[in-house]
Design a protein around this motif. Structure first.
Motif, PDB file in Angstrom:
ATOM      1  N   ALA A  50       0.856  -1.188   0.000  1.00  0.00           N
ATOM      2  CA  ALA A  50       0.000   0.000   0.000  1.00  0.00           C
ATOM      3  C   ALA A  50       0.890   1.235   0.000  1.00  0.00           C
ATOM      4  O   ALA A  50       1.956   1.238   0.608  1.00  0.00           O
ATOM      5  CB  ALA A  50      -0.897  -0.006   1.235  1.00  0.00           C
ATOM      6  N   PRO A  51       0.485   2.266  -0.710  1.00  0.00           N
ATOM      7  CA  PRO A  51       1.316   3.473  -0.731  1.00  0.00           C
ATOM      8  C   PRO A  51       1.416   4.099   0.651  1.00  0.00           C
ATOM      9  O   PRO A  51       0.467   4.056   1.431  1.00  0.00           O
ATOM     10  CB  PRO A  51       0.588   4.399  -1.698  1.00  0.00           C
ATOM     11  N   ASP A  52       2.583   4.660   0.947  1.00  0.00           N
ATOM     12  CA  ASP A  52       2.781   5.328   2.220  1.00  0.00           C
ATOM     13  C   ASP A  52       2.204   6.728   2.122  1.00  0.00           C
ATOM     14  O   ASP A  52       2.719   7.577   1.416  1.00  0.00           O
ATOM     15  CB  ASP A  52       4.266   5.395   2.570  1.00  0.00           C
ATOM     16  N   ARG A  53       1.110   6.945   2.809  1.00  0.00           N
ATOM     17  CA  ARG A  53       0.461   8.253   2.788  1.00  0.00           C
ATOM     18  C   ARG A  53       0.543   8.909   4.154  1.00  0.00           C
ATOM     19  O   ARG A  53      -0.352   9.615   4.567  1.00  0.00           O
ATOM     20  CB  ARG A  53      -0.978   8.119   2.322  1.00  0.00           C
ATOM     21  N   THR A  54       1.627   8.631   4.854  1.00  0.00           N
ATOM     22  CA  THR A  54       1.786   9.228   6.166  1.00  0.00           C
ATOM     23  C   THR A  54       1.976  10.734   6.056  1.00  0.00           C
ATOM     24  O   THR A  54       1.231  11.502   6.640  1.00  0.00           O
ATOM     25  CB  THR A  54       2.989   8.605   6.904  1.00  0.00           C
ATOM     26  N   LEU A  55       2.962  11.157   5.294  1.00  0.00           N
ATOM     27  CA  LEU A  55       3.288  12.574   5.170  1.00  0.00           C
ATOM     28  C   LEU A  55       3.040  13.053   3.748  1.00  0.00           C
ATOM     29  O   LEU A  55       3.611  12.502   2.803  1.00  0.00           O
ATOM     30  CB  LEU A  55       4.754  12.822   5.517  1.00  0.00           C
ATOM     31  N   PRO A  56       2.213  14.059   3.585  1.00  0.00           N
ATOM     32  CA  PRO A  56       2.036  14.603   2.234  1.00  0.00           C
ATOM     33  C   PRO A  56       3.299  15.356   1.818  1.00  0.00           C
ATOM     34  O   PRO A  56       4.069  15.813   2.662  1.00  0.00           O
ATOM     35  CB  PRO A  56       0.853  15.558   2.387  1.00  0.00           C
ATOM     36  N   ASN A  57       3.493  15.460   0.503  1.00  0.00           N
ATOM     37  CA  ASN A  57       4.650  16.224   0.043  1.00  0.00           C
ATOM     38  C   ASN A  57       4.288  17.670  -0.278  1.00  0.00           C
ATOM     39  O   ASN A  57       5.171  18.484  -0.513  1.00  0.00           O
ATOM     40  CB  ASN A  57       5.338  15.550  -1.139  1.00  0.00           C
ATOM     41  N   GLN A  58       2.981  18.004  -0.272  1.00  0.00           N
ATOM     42  CA  GLN A  58       2.543  19.378  -0.482  1.00  0.00           C
ATOM     43  C   GLN A  58       1.323  19.672   0.380  1.00  0.00           C
ATOM     44  O   GLN A  58       0.415  18.844   0.492  1.00  0.00           O
ATOM     45  CB  GLN A  58       2.144  19.629  -1.930  1.00  0.00           C
ATOM     46  N   VAL A  59       1.318  20.852   0.964  1.00  0.00           N
ATOM     47  CA  VAL A  59       0.175  21.360   1.716  1.00  0.00           C
ATOM     48  C   VAL A  59      -0.086  22.761   1.184  1.00  0.00           C
ATOM     49  O   VAL A  59       0.800  23.616   1.229  1.00  0.00           O
ATOM     50  CB  VAL A  59       0.466  21.399   3.232  1.00  0.00           C
ATOM     51  N   VAL A  60      -1.299  22.979   0.649  1.00  0.00           N
ATOM     52  CA  VAL A  60      -1.606  24.249   0.000  1.00  0.00           C
ATOM     53  C   VAL A  60      -2.896  24.826   0.587  1.00  0.00           C
ATOM     54  O   VAL A  60      -3.919  24.145   0.644  1.00  0.00           O
ATOM     55  CB  VAL A  60      -1.789  24.067  -1.530  1.00  0.00           C
ATOM     56  N   ILE A  61      -2.828  26.083   1.021  1.00  0.00           N
ATOM     57  CA  ILE A  61      -4.026  26.801   1.469  1.00  0.00           C
ATOM     58  C   ILE A  61      -4.574  27.552   0.256  1.00  0.00           C
ATOM     59  O   ILE A  61      -3.878  28.373  -0.331  1.00  0.00           O
ATOM     60  CB  ILE A  61      -3.711  27.817   2.583  1.00  0.00           C
ATOM     61  N   HIS A  62      -5.807  27.250  -0.113  1.00  0.00           N
ATOM     62  CA  HIS A  62      -6.490  27.966  -1.192  1.00  0.00           C
ATOM     63  C   HIS A  62      -7.448  28.965  -0.537  1.00  0.00           C
ATOM     64  O   HIS A  62      -8.506  28.577  -0.053  1.00  0.00           O
ATOM     65  CB  HIS A  62      -7.265  26.997  -2.096  1.00  0.00           C
ATOM     66  N   ARG A  90     -10.205  26.246   0.924  1.00  0.00           N
ATOM     67  CA  ARG A  90      -9.901  24.823   1.000  1.00  0.00           C
ATOM     68  C   ARG A  90      -8.434  24.636   1.392  1.00  0.00           C
ATOM     69  O   ARG A  90      -7.583  25.466   1.057  1.00  0.00           O
ATOM     70  CB  ARG A  90     -10.124  24.118  -0.347  1.00  0.00           C
ATOM     71  N   LEU A  91      -8.170  23.556   2.109  1.00  0.00           N
ATOM     72  CA  LEU A  91      -6.811  23.118   2.393  1.00  0.00           C
ATOM     73  C   LEU A  91      -6.601  21.861   1.564  1.00  0.00           C
ATOM     74  O   LEU A  91      -7.390  20.910   1.667  1.00  0.00           O
ATOM     75  CB  LEU A  91      -6.617  22.807   3.881  1.00  0.00           C
ATOM     76  N   GLU A  92      -5.567  21.854   0.767  1.00  0.00           N
ATOM     77  CA  GLU A  92      -5.292  20.689  -0.083  1.00  0.00           C
ATOM     78  C   GLU A  92      -4.005  20.023   0.384  1.00  0.00           C
ATOM     79  O   GLU A  92      -3.000  20.691   0.613  1.00  0.00           O
ATOM     80  CB  GLU A  92      -5.150  21.112  -1.540  1.00  0.00           C
ATOM     81  N   LEU A  93      -4.074  18.713   0.525  1.00  0.00           N
ATOM     82  CA  LEU A  93      -2.901  17.898   0.852  1.00  0.00           C
ATOM     83  C   LEU A  93      -2.635  16.979  -0.332  1.00  0.00           C
ATOM     84  O   LEU A  93      -3.566  16.334  -0.829  1.00  0.00           O
ATOM     85  CB  LEU A  93      -3.152  17.062   2.106  1.00  0.00           C
ATOM     86  N   ARG A  94      -1.377  16.922  -0.771  1.00  0.00           N
ATOM     87  CA  ARG A  94      -1.009  16.076  -1.917  1.00  0.00           C
ATOM     88  C   ARG A  94       0.135  15.161  -1.524  1.00  0.00           C
ATOM     89  O   ARG A  94       1.080  15.574  -0.854  1.00  0.00           O
ATOM     90  CB  ARG A  94      -0.555  16.941  -3.091  1.00  0.00           C
ATOM     91  N   GLN A 153     -11.624  31.562   7.926  1.00  0.00           N
ATOM     92  CA  GLN A 153     -10.575  31.199   6.975  1.00  0.00           C
ATOM     93  C   GLN A 153      -9.371  30.656   7.711  1.00  0.00           C
ATOM     94  O   GLN A 153      -9.086  31.055   8.845  1.00  0.00           O
ATOM     95  CB  GLN A 153     -10.154  32.413   6.153  1.00  0.00           C
ATOM     96  N   LEU A 154      -8.692  29.775   7.045  1.00  0.00           N
ATOM     97  CA  LEU A 154      -7.420  29.272   7.524  1.00  0.00           C
ATOM     98  C   LEU A 154      -6.385  30.329   7.142  1.00  0.00           C
ATOM     99  O   LEU A 154      -6.259  30.677   5.966  1.00  0.00           O
ATOM    100  CB  LEU A 154      -7.139  27.934   6.844  1.00  0.00           C
ATOM    101  N   THR A 155      -5.710  30.877   8.131  1.00  0.00           N
ATOM    102  CA  THR A 155      -4.782  31.971   7.842  1.00  0.00           C
ATOM    103  C   THR A 155      -3.326  31.527   7.799  1.00  0.00           C
ATOM    104  O   THR A 155      -2.510  32.161   7.156  1.00  0.00           O
ATOM    105  CB  THR A 155      -4.925  33.097   8.884  1.00  0.00           C
ATOM    106  N   ALA A 156      -3.007  30.450   8.487  1.00  0.00           N
ATOM    107  CA  ALA A 156      -1.628  29.961   8.506  1.00  0.00           C
ATOM    108  C   ALA A 156      -1.619  28.514   8.984  1.00  0.00           C
ATOM    109  O   ALA A 156      -2.574  28.044   9.602  1.00  0.00           O
ATOM    110  CB  ALA A 156      -0.770  30.818   9.431  1.00  0.00           C
ATOM    111  N   LEU A 202      -3.251  24.362  12.875  1.00  0.00           N
ATOM    112  CA  LEU A 202      -3.965  25.257  11.981  1.00  0.00           C
ATOM    113  C   LEU A 202      -4.338  26.542  12.709  1.00  0.00           C
ATOM    114  O   LEU A 202      -4.767  26.504  13.862  1.00  0.00           O
ATOM    115  CB  LEU A 202      -5.215  24.570  11.434  1.00  0.00           C
ATOM    116  N   HIS A 203      -4.181  27.667  12.022  1.00  0.00           N
ATOM    117  CA  HIS A 203      -4.484  28.992  12.572  1.00  0.00           C
ATOM    118  C   HIS A 203      -5.649  29.574  11.774  1.00  0.00           C
ATOM    119  O   HIS A 203      -5.572  29.661  10.540  1.00  0.00           O
ATOM    120  CB  HIS A 203      -3.259  29.902  12.459  1.00  0.00           C
ATOM    121  N   PHE A 204      -6.708  29.965  12.466  1.00  0.00           N
ATOM    122  CA  PHE A 204      -7.928  30.430  11.824  1.00  0.00           C
ATOM    123  C   PHE A 204      -8.164  31.919  12.051  1.00  0.00           C
ATOM    124  O   PHE A 204      -7.682  32.499  13.029  1.00  0.00           O
ATOM    125  CB  PHE A 204      -9.132  29.630  12.342  1.00  0.00           C
TER     126      PHE A 204
END
Length: 105
Positions: free
Chosen positions: A7-19, A24-28, A70-73, A84-86
């Protein structure tokens, strides 16, 4: 001899993006898997002691979260997750990677 695919290791994403525009918060992850979570959803899902205590004290009342929050940081907590900072000033919760993934299902 059997060949099993790990199974793929999805422990740590390689990208975290706040839109900010779509709130939206995107994890890749490296394997192409991604999840997208709404800022309000994340704020409502906070598991810090203050939020959990509030939910226990008023279980029948809807916990009012400003729909425009909103997620600010974000602050990385290494291999544990994110803090997460709101926009409402709340920044107490730590969101483990596995918890974030569970919110997407």
């Amino acid at each position: 001899m059997s060949c099993e695919t790990a199974a793929p290791d999805r422990t740590l994403p390689n990208q975290v993006v706040i839109h900010q525009l779509s709130r939206r918060l995107e994890l890749r992850w490296a394997d192409g898997y991604s999840i997208s979570l709404g800022h309000g959803q994340l704020r409502s899902a906070c598991k810090c002691a203050w939020c959990e205590g509030r939910r226990r004290r008023t279980p029948n009342e809807a916990t009012a979260i400003d729909p425009d929050v909103q997620l600010t940081a974000i602050t990385s907590i290494g291999d544990v997750g994110l803090q997460l900072h709101f926009s409402d000033g709340h920044d107490r919760g730590i969101y483990p990677w596995t918890y974030l993934q569970s919110l997407a299902t």
